[in-house]
Structures are given as structure tokens and as C-alpha cells.
Motif scaffolding. Structure first.
Motif, mmCIF file in Angstrom:
data_model
loop_
_atom_site.group_PDB
_atom_site.id
_atom_site.type_symbol
_atom_site.label_atom_id
_atom_site.label_comp_id
_atom_site.label_asym_id
_atom_site.label_seq_id
_atom_site.Cartn_x
_atom_site.Cartn_y
_atom_site.Cartn_z
ATOM 1 N N ARG A 245 0.683 -1.281 -0.164
ATOM 2 C CA ARG A 245 -0.012 0.033 0.093
ATOM 3 C C ARG A 245 0.988 1.166 -0.099
ATOM 4 O O ARG A 245 0.713 2.502 -0.789
ATOM 5 C CB ARG A 245 -0.888 -0.014 1.219
ATOM 6 C CG ARG A 245 -2.013 1.028 1.071
ATOM 7 C CD ARG A 245 -2.895 0.766 2.243
ATOM 8 N NE ARG A 245 -3.687 -0.386 2.319
ATOM 9 C CZ ARG A 245 -4.986 -0.488 1.489
ATOM 10 N NH1 ARG A 245 -5.421 0.709 0.959
ATOM 11 N NH2 ARG A 245 -5.617 -1.455 1.439
ATOM 12 N N ALA A 246 2.020 1.322 0.796
ATOM 13 C CA ALA A 246 2.901 2.285 0.788
ATOM 14 C C ALA A 246 3.619 2.586 -0.459
ATOM 15 O O ALA A 246 3.501 3.848 -1.026
ATOM 16 C CB ALA A 246 4.102 2.123 1.675
ATOM 17 N N VAL A 249 0.717 4.345 -2.745
ATOM 18 C CA VAL A 249 0.740 5.821 -2.336
ATOM 19 C C VAL A 249 1.766 6.598 -2.754
ATOM 20 O O VAL A 249 1.512 7.683 -3.619
ATOM 21 C CB VAL A 249 0.672 6.009 -0.681
ATOM 22 C CG1 VAL A 249 0.581 7.414 -0.303
ATOM 23 C CG2 VAL A 249 -0.609 5.190 -0.063
ATOM 24 N N ALA A 263 -4.662 16.004 -1.318
ATOM 25 C CA ALA A 263 -5.263 14.747 -1.003
ATOM 26 C C ALA A 263 -5.622 13.894 -2.300
ATOM 27 O O ALA A 263 -5.895 14.855 -3.155
ATOM 28 C CB ALA A 263 -6.658 15.101 0.086
ATOM 29 N N LYS A 265 -7.082 10.002 -3.395
ATOM 30 C CA LYS A 265 -7.839 8.298 -3.189
ATOM 31 C C LYS A 265 -7.199 7.303 -3.774
ATOM 32 O O LYS A 265 -6.582 7.358 -4.900
ATOM 33 C CB LYS A 265 -9.417 8.500 -3.508
ATOM 34 C CG LYS A 265 -10.054 7.129 -3.220
ATOM 35 C CD LYS A 265 -11.389 7.290 -3.268
ATOM 36 C CE LYS A 265 -11.898 7.160 -5.127
ATOM 37 N NZ LYS A 265 -13.186 6.963 -5.092
ATOM 38 N N ARG A 269 -9.367 4.726 -0.086
ATOM 39 C CA ARG A 269 -8.679 5.291 0.994
ATOM 40 C C ARG A 269 -8.367 6.653 0.674
ATOM 41 O O ARG A 269 -7.572 7.094 -0.331
ATOM 42 C CB ARG A 269 -7.950 4.640 1.831
ATOM 43 C CG ARG A 269 -8.210 3.368 2.386
ATOM 44 C CD ARG A 269 -7.252 2.536 3.528
ATOM 45 N NE ARG A 269 -7.629 1.444 3.705
ATOM 46 C CZ ARG A 269 -6.911 0.628 4.688
ATOM 47 N NH1 ARG A 269 -5.644 1.361 5.220
ATOM 48 N NH2 ARG A 269 -7.253 -0.513 4.992
ATOM 49 N N TYR A 271 -5.635 9.864 1.229
ATOM 50 C CA TYR A 271 -4.191 10.035 1.553
ATOM 51 C C TYR A 271 -3.997 11.635 1.455
ATOM 52 O O TYR A 271 -4.316 11.748 0.381
ATOM 53 C CB TYR A 271 -3.365 9.089 1.050
ATOM 54 C CG TYR A 271 -3.408 7.640 1.199
ATOM 55 C CD1 TYR A 271 -2.818 7.061 2.177
ATOM 56 C CD2 TYR A 271 -4.514 6.880 0.410
ATOM 57 C CE1 TYR A 271 -2.990 5.587 2.629
ATOM 58 C CE2 TYR A 271 -4.635 5.537 0.635
ATOM 59 C CZ TYR A 271 -3.912 4.884 1.796
ATOM 60 O OH TYR A 271 -4.123 3.727 2.118
ATOM 61 N N GLU A 272 -3.436 12.025 2.492
ATOM 62 C CA GLU A 272 -2.939 13.547 2.522
ATOM 63 C C GLU A 272 -1.428 13.533 2.301
ATOM 64 O O GLU A 272 -0.633 12.419 2.383
ATOM 65 C CB GLU A 272 -3.204 14.250 3.700
ATOM 66 C CG GLU A 272 -4.787 14.367 4.016
ATOM 67 C CD GLU A 272 -5.086 15.065 5.404
ATOM 68 O OE1 GLU A 272 -4.262 15.200 5.868
ATOM 69 O OE2 GLU A 272 -6.191 15.459 5.018
ATOM 70 N N ARG A 273 -0.895 14.471 1.876
ATOM 71 C CA ARG A 273 0.413 14.789 1.737
ATOM 72 C C ARG A 273 1.359 14.181 2.832
ATOM 73 O O ARG A 273 2.575 13.811 2.765
ATOM 74 C CB ARG A 273 0.967 16.204 1.411
ATOM 75 C CG ARG A 273 0.752 16.626 -0.113
ATOM 76 C CD ARG A 273 1.503 16.169 -1.153
ATOM 77 N NE ARG A 273 0.917 16.489 -2.320
ATOM 78 C CZ ARG A 273 1.643 15.947 -3.743
ATOM 79 N NH1 ARG A 273 2.747 15.108 -3.446
ATOM 80 N NH2 ARG A 273 1.015 16.319 -4.571
ATOM 81 N N HIS A 275 0.925 11.570 4.591
ATOM 82 C CA HIS A 275 1.028 10.295 4.279
ATOM 83 C C HIS A 275 2.297 10.009 3.464
ATOM 84 O O HIS A 275 2.799 8.742 3.390
ATOM 85 C CB HIS A 275 -0.133 9.802 3.841
ATOM 86 C CG HIS A 275 -1.328 9.815 4.824
ATOM 87 N ND1 HIS A 275 -2.423 10.569 4.516
ATOM 88 C CD2 HIS A 275 -1.595 9.134 5.800
ATOM 89 C CE1 HIS A 275 -3.345 10.409 5.615
ATOM 90 N NE2 HIS A 275 -2.669 9.471 6.628
ATOM 91 N N ALA A 279 4.641 6.446 4.317
ATOM 92 C CA ALA A 279 4.786 5.628 3.207
ATOM 93 C C ALA A 279 6.242 5.405 2.921
ATOM 94 O O ALA A 279 6.940 4.281 2.965
ATOM 95 C CB ALA A 279 4.247 5.929 1.928
#
Length: 294
Positions: A245-246, A249, A263, A265, A269, A271-273, A275, A279
Motif C-alpha cells: 500500500r505504501a 501511495v 489529498a 484516493k 482510502r 491520503y494526504e501529503r 502520508h 509511506a
């Protein structure tokens, strides 16, 4: 993350036990704490000092990080321990019962007086109620490079002894102190290691506590038996799903169409910056573990 050094499994080895020191050369521990303090009787302090320093000087421990836990400077063995440890040149010296910044300042004075090489770091045992109450100031002391402070090691057994808190499953009595200490460590860029699991016969109990510490944000766990290495090494590693998943992203944020988006999807899910850093950390840890062959 304070640095990229793996510290999932940090195994205490009694300095007075030559067989244990020899066996440690073959164990899959990220770090070894060669102990001159609690694990060594008063009658064996001199023997332990001699054996531990010889072990560090031997160069036979591969890429394992080597730390010498010395006795406190005010004890009959402290000054000799420091002198010998400095000559041996471990990666770090672990100081017991660091309860205030003044302790670190005093240690810095000792290290300077003994011409300690710059490459020797200081790790601090956080194991007294006073240390918990002073933890922010202790962590901030790391900003003075003289202190050499890079890592906190929780002494949960000593904390339980001094506070009368019970070491129960889930460690509810300890959680506020653990998280307060962790927040102070992260605010000052320090690594932080969880305390030991005492029941060496209960490997699954150790695994559960390793997973709890990992979920709380600790870098790794201090250990007292080789059968605790596998639970620690696996628990403090990102799972295959987390790494997969990382990578998704990171790939998504790298696409030109997402360059200015705050942000996005990914697989339903959001994800914002922020994250992205998380990751990258998961991928970096995974690659470091693979490179180590574990």
C-alpha cells in the motif's frame, strides 16, 4: 524516525558470561547491549568489564550495533567502566537511571575529560519516576551535542518497582508514561526502545507486547533471551500489505496529475501529503530488512 538504523531487537547480554558473549556473534539481533550493570553481580564486575571490552574490540560481531551498559559514575565501578568502554569504542554507552538533564551534563563532562572519540553515542535508561517527570528536559538536552544523546531505553521493571504499578497484560498502568516518553523522544529526534518482557517461556506473550510497542511507535524492544528475537524482528517490520500500500501511495503522488493535489484516493482510502513520509518510512524499513537478509 531518528535515523535509518534497525533497532527492532536489542538483546541484553550479561558481560560476565563469556559463553553468552560468544553466542551473541551468531544471533539475529540488530543490537547487543553488553551489560556491566544489573545482570552482573558485584563479585564479577571486573571480570565482566574485561570480557565486554575484549568482545567489542574483537570486531567479530558483524554489523550488529554494540552498546555497553555501564554502572553509574557514582558507584564503585562507574569510573572504571567509562574508561574501559571509551577505550573499547562501542557504538554507544548506555547510562543507567538518567533522571534529569544534569545527569547527562555530568556524563558529558566525564566523556570530555576522558577524551572519548566523537563516534561514541550516549543512550539513556529512563527508569525512574523522576525521569518521567523530567522527560521533556532530558530529551531537549540532546540538542547540546556534548551530551551525545541519541536514544531512550525504557526500564519498565524499575518503573514498576518504584511506582508500585503492576506489569499486567496490555500494560495499562504504564501506557501514559510510555507515550509521554515517546512523544518527548520524537520531538527531539531520538530513537526509543521498549522495556523487556520478563517471561522467557512465553514467546507469544512477548510477541503481543512487541506488536503493542510497534503500534505505539517504538523503534524496537529490549530483550533478555534469544527466543525473543524472532517475535521482535517480525513485529517491528512492516507487513507485506503495508509495504504494498505504501508503494501505491508513493506512485500515486508521483503522477503528474497529482503534483498539486493535497489529498488523493488510493484503493478507496484518502491520503494526504503527510502520508507520503509515512509511506517512505515503511518502504525504507522494508528495504533495510531485506538488505540485512532477515
Amino acid at each position: 524516525m531518528s535515523d535509518l538504523r534497525l533497532r527492532r531487537s536489542v538483546l541484553y547480554m550479561p558481560g560476565s558470561n563469556q559463553r553468552a558473549l560468544d553466542k551473541a556473534k551468531t544471533l539475529p539481533a540488530d543490537c547487543l547491549i553488553l551489560d556491566l550493570e544489573d545482570a552482573v553481580s558485584m563479585e564479577e564486575k571486573d571480570l565482566a568489564r574485561e570480557q565486554v571490552c575484549a568482545a567489542v574490540k574483537s570486531g567479530e560481531y558483524g554489523d550488529r550495533e554494540l552498546i555497553i551498559r555501564v554502572n553509574a559514575p557514582q558507584t564503585p565501578w562507574g569510573e572504571k567502566d567509562l574508561r574501559a568502554a571509551i577505550e573499547a569504542r562501542p557504538d554507544a554507552i548506555l547510562m543507567p537511571k538518567v533522571s534529569s538533564p544534569a545527569v547527562l551534563e555530568s556524563i558529558a563532562d566525564h566523556l570530555e575529560a576522558l577524551d572519548a572519540p566523537d563516534g561514541i553515542a550516549v543512550w539513556a535508561m529512563i527508569e525512574t519516576p523522576a525521569a518521567i517527570l523530567n522527560i521533556q528536559d532530558i530529551a531537549r538536552a540532546s540538542r547540546d551535542r556534548r551530551t551525545r544523546l541519541t536514544c531512550f531505553v525504557l526500564g519498565t521493571n524499575d518503573l514498576a518497582k518504584d511506582t508500585w504499578a503492576q506489569l499486567v497484560p496490555g500494560r495499562v498502568p504504564m501506557l501514559p508514561w510510555m507515550m509521554f516518553t515517546l512523544a518527548a523522544a520524537r520531538a527531539s529526534g531520538l530513537a526509543i526502545l521498549d522495556g523487556v518482557w520478563n517471561d522467557i517461556g512465553d514467546v507469544e506473550g512477548c510477541r503481543a507486547e512487541c506488536r503493542q510497542a510497534r503500534d505505539l511507535g517504538f523503534d524496537g524492544k529490549t530483550l533478555i533471551h534469544p527466543n525473543q528475537l524472532e517475535p521482535a524482528n517480525t513485529s517491528f517490520a512492516p507487513t507485506e500489505e503495508e509495504v504494498r500500500r505504501a508503494r501505491l501511495v508513493l506512485e500515486a503522488f508521483d503522477r503528474p496529475e497529482n503534483a498539486k493535489r493535497a489529498a488523493i484516493k488510493v484503493e478507496n482510502r484518502m491520503y494526504e501529503r503527510q502520508h507520503v513520509g509515512m509511506a517512505k518510512r515503511a518502504v525504507t524499513w522494508s528495504e533495510a530488512i531485506k538488505a540485512k537478509g532477515q
